[in-house]
Scaffold this active site. Structure first.
Site, PDB file in Angstrom:
ATOM      1  N   GLU A  93       1.084  -1.196  -0.709  1.00  0.00           N
ATOM      2  CA  GLU A  93       0.036  -0.086   0.068  1.00  0.00           C
ATOM      3  C   GLU A  93       1.032   1.571  -0.333  1.00  0.00           C
ATOM      4  O   GLU A  93       2.209   1.545   0.882  1.00  0.00           O
ATOM      5  CB  GLU A  93      -0.988  -0.241   1.348  1.00  0.00           C
ATOM      6  CG  GLU A  93      -0.139  -0.102   3.148  1.00  0.00           C
ATOM      7  CD  GLU A  93      -1.136   0.454   3.633  1.00  0.00           C
ATOM      8  OE1 GLU A  93      -2.396   0.018   3.763  1.00  0.00           O
ATOM      9  OE2 GLU A  93      -1.056   0.612   5.013  1.00  0.00           O
ATOM     10  N   CYS A 106       3.346   8.196   0.866  1.00  0.00           N
ATOM     11  CA  CYS A 106       4.058   7.175   2.450  1.00  0.00           C
ATOM     12  C   CYS A 106       4.011   6.364   1.188  1.00  0.00           C
ATOM     13  O   CYS A 106       2.873   5.230   1.051  1.00  0.00           O
ATOM     14  CB  CYS A 106       2.923   7.655   3.371  1.00  0.00           C
ATOM     15  SG  CYS A 106       3.065   5.869   5.021  1.00  0.00           S
ATOM     16  N   CYS A 113       6.971  -7.261   6.889  1.00  0.00           N
ATOM     17  CA  CYS A 113       8.605  -6.988   7.314  1.00  0.00           C
ATOM     18  C   CYS A 113       9.154  -7.859   8.648  1.00  0.00           C
ATOM     19  O   CYS A 113       7.843  -8.703   9.374  1.00  0.00           O
ATOM     20  CB  CYS A 113       8.444  -5.874   8.390  1.00  0.00           C
ATOM     21  SG  CYS A 113       9.051  -4.802   9.735  1.00  0.00           S
ATOM     22  N   CYS A 117       7.707  -6.439  15.262  1.00  0.00           N
ATOM     23  CA  CYS A 117       7.830  -5.179  16.787  1.00  0.00           C
ATOM     24  C   CYS A 117       6.365  -5.921  17.363  1.00  0.00           C
ATOM     25  O   CYS A 117       5.038  -5.653  16.500  1.00  0.00           O
ATOM     26  CB  CYS A 117       7.398  -3.528  16.207  1.00  0.00           C
ATOM     27  SG  CYS A 117       8.646  -3.375  15.720  1.00  0.00           S
ATOM     28  N   CYS A 120       2.656  -3.874  15.871  1.00  0.00           N
ATOM     29  CA  CYS A 120       2.527  -3.926  14.632  1.00  0.00           C
ATOM     30  C   CYS A 120       1.647  -4.506  14.006  1.00  0.00           C
ATOM     31  O   CYS A 120       2.881  -5.937  14.493  1.00  0.00           O
ATOM     32  CB  CYS A 120       3.493  -3.020  13.822  1.00  0.00           C
ATOM     33  SG  CYS A 120       4.152  -2.754  12.246  1.00  0.00           S
ATOM     34  N   HIS A 225       9.371   5.208  20.943  1.00  0.00           N
ATOM     35  CA  HIS A 225       8.493   3.583  21.252  1.00  0.00           C
ATOM     36  C   HIS A 225       8.307   3.699  22.994  1.00  0.00           C
ATOM     37  O   HIS A 225       7.663   3.148  23.685  1.00  0.00           O
ATOM     38  CB  HIS A 225       7.714   2.577  21.150  1.00  0.00           C
ATOM     39  CG  HIS A 225       7.968   2.638  18.884  1.00  0.00           C
ATOM     40  ND1 HIS A 225       7.177   4.310  19.186  1.00  0.00           N
ATOM     41  CD2 HIS A 225       8.135   2.298  17.858  1.00  0.00           C
ATOM     42  CE1 HIS A 225       6.949   3.661  17.430  1.00  0.00           C
ATOM     43  NE2 HIS A 225       7.421   2.834  16.609  1.00  0.00           N
ATOM     44  N   CYS A 342     -10.340   0.252   5.203  1.00  0.00           N
ATOM     45  CA  CYS A 342      -9.072  -0.643   5.210  1.00  0.00           C
ATOM     46  C   CYS A 342      -9.446  -1.623   5.151  1.00  0.00           C
ATOM     47  O   CYS A 342      -8.939  -2.637   5.285  1.00  0.00           O
ATOM     48  CB  CYS A 342      -7.754   0.556   4.865  1.00  0.00           C
ATOM     49  SG  CYS A 342      -6.101  -0.692   4.560  1.00  0.00           S
TER      50      CYS A 342
HETATM   51  N1  SAH Z   1       9.394   0.183   9.453  1.00  0.00           N
HETATM   52  C1  SAH Z   1       9.391   1.311  10.062  1.00  0.00           C
HETATM   53  C2  SAH Z   1       8.886   2.105   9.267  1.00  0.00           C
HETATM   54  C3  SAH Z   1       7.350   1.243   8.892  1.00  0.00           C
HETATM   55  S1  SAH Z   1       6.261   1.520  10.541  1.00  0.00           S
HETATM   56  C4  SAH Z   1       9.815   1.801  11.005  1.00  0.00           C
HETATM   57  O1  SAH Z   1       9.249   0.813  12.217  1.00  0.00           O
HETATM   58  O2  SAH Z   1      10.090   3.220  11.830  1.00  0.00           O
HETATM   59  C5  SAH Z   1       6.048   2.959  10.102  1.00  0.00           C
HETATM   60  C6  SAH Z   1       5.212   4.000  11.539  1.00  0.00           C
HETATM   61  O3  SAH Z   1       4.661   2.610  12.288  1.00  0.00           O
HETATM   62  C7  SAH Z   1       6.569   2.947  12.303  1.00  0.00           C
HETATM   63  O4  SAH Z   1       7.212   4.534  13.749  1.00  0.00           O
HETATM   64  C8  SAH Z   1       5.571   2.568  13.626  1.00  0.00           C
HETATM   65  O5  SAH Z   1       6.477   2.437  14.496  1.00  0.00           O
HETATM   66  C9  SAH Z   1       4.242   2.946  13.543  1.00  0.00           C
HETATM   67  N2  SAH Z   1       3.386   2.187  13.571  1.00  0.00           N
HETATM   68  C10 SAH Z   1       3.341   0.539  14.326  1.00  0.00           C
HETATM   69  N3  SAH Z   1       2.246  -0.501  14.509  1.00  0.00           N
HETATM   70  C11 SAH Z   1       1.550   0.643  14.759  1.00  0.00           C
HETATM   71  C12 SAH Z   1       0.554   1.495  15.742  1.00  0.00           C
HETATM   72  N4  SAH Z   1      -0.666  -0.080  15.878  1.00  0.00           N
HETATM   73  N5  SAH Z   1      -0.305   2.479  15.285  1.00  0.00           N
HETATM   74  C13 SAH Z   1       0.488   3.693  15.459  1.00  0.00           C
HETATM   75  N6  SAH Z   1       1.255   3.238  14.609  1.00  0.00           N
HETATM   76  C14 SAH Z   1       1.894   2.383  14.454  1.00  0.00           C
HETATM   77 FE1  SF4 Z   2       8.519  -3.480  11.052  1.00  0.00          FE
HETATM   78 FE2  SF4 Z   2       8.693  -2.770  13.490  1.00  0.00          FE
HETATM   79 FE3  SF4 Z   2       8.675  -1.679  11.665  1.00  0.00          FE
HETATM   80 FE4  SF4 Z   2       6.587  -2.688  11.684  1.00  0.00          FE
HETATM   81  S1  SF4 Z   2       6.821  -1.353  13.408  1.00  0.00           S
HETATM   82  S2  SF4 Z   2       7.225  -2.125  10.140  1.00  0.00           S
HETATM   83  S3  SF4 Z   2       7.801  -4.795  12.651  1.00  0.00           S
HETATM   84  S4  SF4 Z   2       9.326  -1.990  12.106  1.00  0.00           S
END
Ligand code: SAH
Ligand code: SF4
Length: 376
Positions: A93, A106, A113, A117, A120, A225, A342
């Site tokens: 996306e 974006c 991934c 985390c 996520c 975080h 979505c």
């Molecule tokens: N992997 C990279 C970029 C993609 S994630 C990263 O982690 O930075 C983009 C952003 O979405 C990151 O800051 C991530 O921590 C955040 N993110 C992931 N899951 C989320 C959620 N459930 N609610 C809000 N933000 C979230």
């Molecule tokens: Fe990957 Fe973590 Fe970014 Fe989610 S928040 S996309 S698991 S690095």
């Protein structure tokens, strides 16, 4: 002969060797790339400064199409989620976020991934594959094409001005392709974006942050975080490999940080990382860095057992930071309505296509990133 290679995936060197093997001069390589990335023309028959015989070979030897758009989810606030398919049918996306002063896109860097985390959804599905540089750049071409469509044919349309790597995937886990794509983005012959307007967001892959600083100091966002090592390791396994001290060290040396600063993303999770004690640790961590902290209400997903911090607690956390001269805007989502749609879409497709893990990941809420666009 079956066509397997997308024209978007070739580097300057690839084009130069292709030109050489077809008896053409090296500068033609630049002309081809300019048609594609500078003008967004994906039809070799229209490459008027390229010899006709070569145009035919180009058409015959490469694929020139953009990925197929599966679904568009326009939001009432003018942002739009573009759900598209790779050639094998994997979903990825992009989110287009126009505002008065800029048009932010974006982009995704991977399907899935592997950083895992806990908060996520993409992290829960694992990595399917890296996107190629062509697939990363195609997201801008698709967005520009959409902007043209919205403006109406023949009218002058806006173009993407800012790119944030905050879609699916960990961009620094797909280093070569991401960096090559960034080079094309900031090359003035091609997309011509300012390097300050291309933001790579990472969970904290320390060696790659260092490399990135040397290769091309684009804007950097760190998904922090938590500024507590034990907690961050539990939320983000990457912290076990690269703990906070190492992360801090590499950020202090990151070339762009002194002038333009580093953005930290801090997802606010109820009762988890949102106390004043946590804020205190955060202040300590960012000390010495030119930093901004984006406080992001968690987008909860089913089964995670986590919820977003409430507004009052969020304000207290924010105040603690701003009282100590750390800008800490709360980033509420643009396109909330699309987000919901979505999620529904993913759920529906899950049933239809039995591709649960990938599609569930697509339901992730990313619109808060739009706040970068509306405020940053
Ligand atoms: N992997 C990279 C970029 C993609 S994630 C990263 O982690 O930075 C983009 C952003 O979405 C990151 O800051 C991530 O921590 C955040 N993110 C992931 N899951 C989320 C959620 N459930 N609610 C809000 N933000 C979230
Ligand atoms: Fe990957 Fe973590 Fe970014 Fe989610 S928040 S996309 S698991 S690095």
């Amino acid at each position: 002969m079956s066509l397997t290679k997308s024209a978007l995936d070739l580097s300057r060197q690839d084009w130069e060797s292709w030109c050489a093997s077809h008896g053409a001069k090296a500068f033609v390589a630049g002309q081809i790339q300019q048609w594609v990335f500078g003008k967004g023309v994906l039809a070799p028959e229209r490459f008027s400064n390229v010899p006709p015989a070569l145009r035919e070979k180009l058409a015959a030897e490469f694929l020139w199409n953009l990925p197929e758009v599966d679904t568009r989810l326009p939001s009432s606030d003018a942002s739009e989620k573009i759900l598209w398919k790779t050639r094998e049918g994997f979903f990825a996306e992009s989110v287009l976020m126009p505002s008065e002063s800029r048009v932010t896109l974006c982009v995704s860097s991977q399907v899935g991934c592997r950083m895992a985390c806990t908060f996520c959804q993409t992290g829960r599905m694992g990595l399917t594959r890296n996107l190629t540089r062509g697939e990363i750049l195609a997201q801008i071409l698709m967005a520009n094409a959409r902007l043209q469509e919205l403006a109406g044919e023949g009218n002058e349309a806006r173009k993407v001005t800012n790119v944030v790597f905050m879609g699916m995937g960990e961009p620094l886990d797909n280093y070569e392709e991401v960096v090559e794509a960034c080079r094309v983005m900031i090359d003035e012959r091609f997309f011509g974006l300012s390097k300050h307007r291309v933001t790579v967001s990472t969970s904290g892959l320390v060696p790659e942050i260092e490399r990135l600083g040397k290769d091309l100091p684009v804007a950097l966002a760190i998904s922090l975080h938590s500024a507590d090592d034990a907690q961050r390791s539990e939320m983000m396994p990457v912290n076990r490999r690269y703990p906070l001290e190492e992360l801090k060290k590499v950020l202090l040396a990151y070339p762009a940080h002194t002038r333009h600063g580093i953005t930290f993303e801090y997802v606010m999770i109820d009762g988890k990382n949102d106390s004043i004690a946590h804020a205190k640790k955060l202040v300590k961590f960012v000390h010495g860095l030119k930093a901004k902290v984006n406080l992001i209400p968690l987008n909860p997903h089913p089964g995670s057992g986590m919820e977003s911090t409430d507004a009052e607690r969020m304000r207290a956390f924010q105040k603690y930071l701003s009282d100590r001269s750390i800008p800490a805007p709360v980033r509420y989502s643009r396109g909330q309505d699309v987000s919901a749609a979505c999620g529904q879409l993913a759920a529906k497709r899950e049933g239809e296509l039995e591709m649960a893990p990938r599609l569930v990941a697509l339901a992730r809420r990313r619109e808060y990133l739009a706040a970068k666009n509306s405020q940053g």
